[in-house]
Design a protein around this motif. Structure first.
Motif: not given
Length: 119
Positions: A75-78, A86-90, A15-20
């Protein structure tokens, strides 16, 4: 994000939602490295057996695709935890930049206050 206390493994890995926070992020990566390492050792152990080698190669390809999707979600959650979109995960797909991004995300502390991605 899943409600506090209801964060599940599918949420963590897919899941891409939330924080980690940092530790679950690092442990998620470590899990996928261990899975890949196990599959590779099975491939090397079955080098003389064509059918088994083909099966373990297929498992490696499938686990590679699943782990790539999962690592992007982690990575998106982080990134959300430190206040970035999140798009910086690229950046994980840029070869020279990827190790730097990984180490940075493992060491950079998250923001203690709530942000637009969750508490």
């Amino acid at each position: 994000m899943a409600a506090q206390g209801q964060q599940t493994m599918p949420w963590l890995f897919f899941s891409p939602s939330g924080r980690l926070p940092r530790l679950p992020y690092f442990l998620g990566w470590l899990f996928w490295v261990a899975v890949s390492g196990f599959v590779l050792t099975r491939m090397f152990a079955n080098e003389g057996n064509d059918i088994a080698l083909a099966l373990w190669t297929l498992i490696l390809v499938v686990s590679g695709l699943v782990s790539t999707a999962s690592i992007v979600m982690l990575t998106i959650k982080r990134l959300h935890d430190i206040g970035y979109p999140g798009p910086l995960a690229i950046c994980l797909f840029i070869p020279v930049l990827s190790p730097v991004v990984f180490i940075t995300l493992c060491l950079w502390p998250g923001k203690p206050e709530a942000n637009e991605y969750g508490p």
